[in-house]
Design an enzyme around this catalytic site. Structure first.
Site, mmCIF file in Angstrom:
data_model
loop_
_atom_site.group_PDB
_atom_site.id
_atom_site.type_symbol
_atom_site.label_atom_id
_atom_site.label_comp_id
_atom_site.label_asym_id
_atom_site.label_seq_id
_atom_site.Cartn_x
_atom_site.Cartn_y
_atom_site.Cartn_z
ATOM 1 N N HIS A 162 0.818 -1.214 0.000
ATOM 2 C CA HIS A 162 0.000 0.000 0.000
ATOM 3 C C HIS A 162 0.853 1.265 0.000
ATOM 4 O O HIS A 162 1.891 1.348 0.631
ATOM 5 C CB HIS A 162 -0.933 0.004 1.213
ATOM 6 N N ASP A 163 0.409 2.235 -0.787
ATOM 7 C CA ASP A 163 0.966 3.587 -0.812
ATOM 8 C C ASP A 163 2.365 3.664 -1.401
ATOM 9 O O ASP A 163 3.036 4.693 -1.274
ATOM 10 C CB ASP A 163 0.957 4.212 0.590
ATOM 11 N N GLY A 197 5.036 -1.072 2.773
ATOM 12 C CA GLY A 197 4.199 0.107 2.592
ATOM 13 C C GLY A 197 4.979 1.409 2.523
ATOM 14 O O GLY A 197 6.011 1.573 3.164
#
Length: 262
Positions: free
Chosen positions: A121-122, A139
């Site tokens: 994520h991200d 992440g």
């Protein structure tokens, strides 16, 4: 559409260009958008709010747009955005972003992403990178343009990897890696400059000479980081061909939040 295999499950809400090819048993969710010329292999699952650009090649068994592996995620409408002309090989897993960051995981254009790569994520992956088999981005990792990440390499959350970096096989990257460096190992060590990569990308001898001088200041003269940054700021006057490259590294150091590999 005739180029979607009859066994594929494509939600009526998905926006898929007529030229897209979807293989057997693929599953595509209602919030997915796929641009022209992209091919989706057999058994792929593309879900979430995922936008995929043009002319991508997504091989069988990839999972794109699944929920983040983050216990804080509670179903927020975050996104995954993939650019154009990427090669995404078998069993890759790219996750949505989270509200704790910008809410989007981003992959740019012309990337070569090999089997079993995980992009959490991200993350932000630039353009023309190579991520070899089993490279794992935790992440919030940023990987800049034309970086090469070796197979079985793990990158700690929030780490930044600069442009033109080359990371060797099975490296453990827990600190930021400035542009142009060649690193490997566990613990990670800066081995030198990615000189062969720079030559292949058309860097002139004068430009490479300036980057070499910058490397000596940062890594070979025993200076503190602050002293090295001050010395590097003086280099463009005597190395005008490499002024932009030196500026790129100085900007990277300014933005570093985890300290740099030295």
């Amino acid at each position: 559409m005739s180029n979607i295999h009859p066994t594929a499950v494509v939600d009526a809400g998905a926006r898929i260009d007529p030229s897209v090819t979807v293989g057997p048993y693929a599953v595509i969710g209602p919030h997915v958008s796929i641009g022209p010329g992209t091919t989706v292999g057999a058994h792929c699952v593309i879900e979430g709010r995922t936008t995929i650009g043009a002319d991508n090649r997504i091989f069988q068994f990839a999972s794109l747009g699944a929920a983040p592996q983050d216990k804080k995620y509670a179903g927020e409408p975050t996104r995954l955005v993939i650019g154009d002309r990427n090669t995404i090989r078998e069993f890759c897993t790219f996750n949505l972003g989270t509200e704790q960051d910008k809410g989007v995981t981003t992959i740019g254009d012309d990337n070569w992403i090999m089997a079993y790569v995980h992009i959490a994520h991200d993350c932000v992956v630039g353009n023309q990178t190579i991520l070899a088999n089993n490279a794992t981005l935790a992440g919030h990792v940023h990987v800049a343009d034309q970086a090469i990440i070796g197979g079985l390499t793990g990158i700690h959350q929030f780490v930044k990897v600069g442009a033109h970096v080359m990371a060797g096989f099975a490296s453990h990257i827990s600190q930021d890696v400035p542009p142009y460096m060649m690193v490997d190992g566990n613990p990670l060590s800066v081995r030198g400059l990615n000189l062969e990569g720079l030559r292949r990308r058309g860097f002139s001898p004068a430009r490479i000479a300036g980057i070499k001088q910058m490397h000596r200041v940062l890594y070979r003269q025993g200076l503190t980081l602050d002293a090295a940054r001050a010395a590097m700021a003086e280099l463009p006057a005597s190395n005008p061909e490499a002024a932009a490259d030196i500026g790129l590294v100085l900007s990277f150091l300014d933005a570093s939040t985890r300290g740099i590999a030295r």
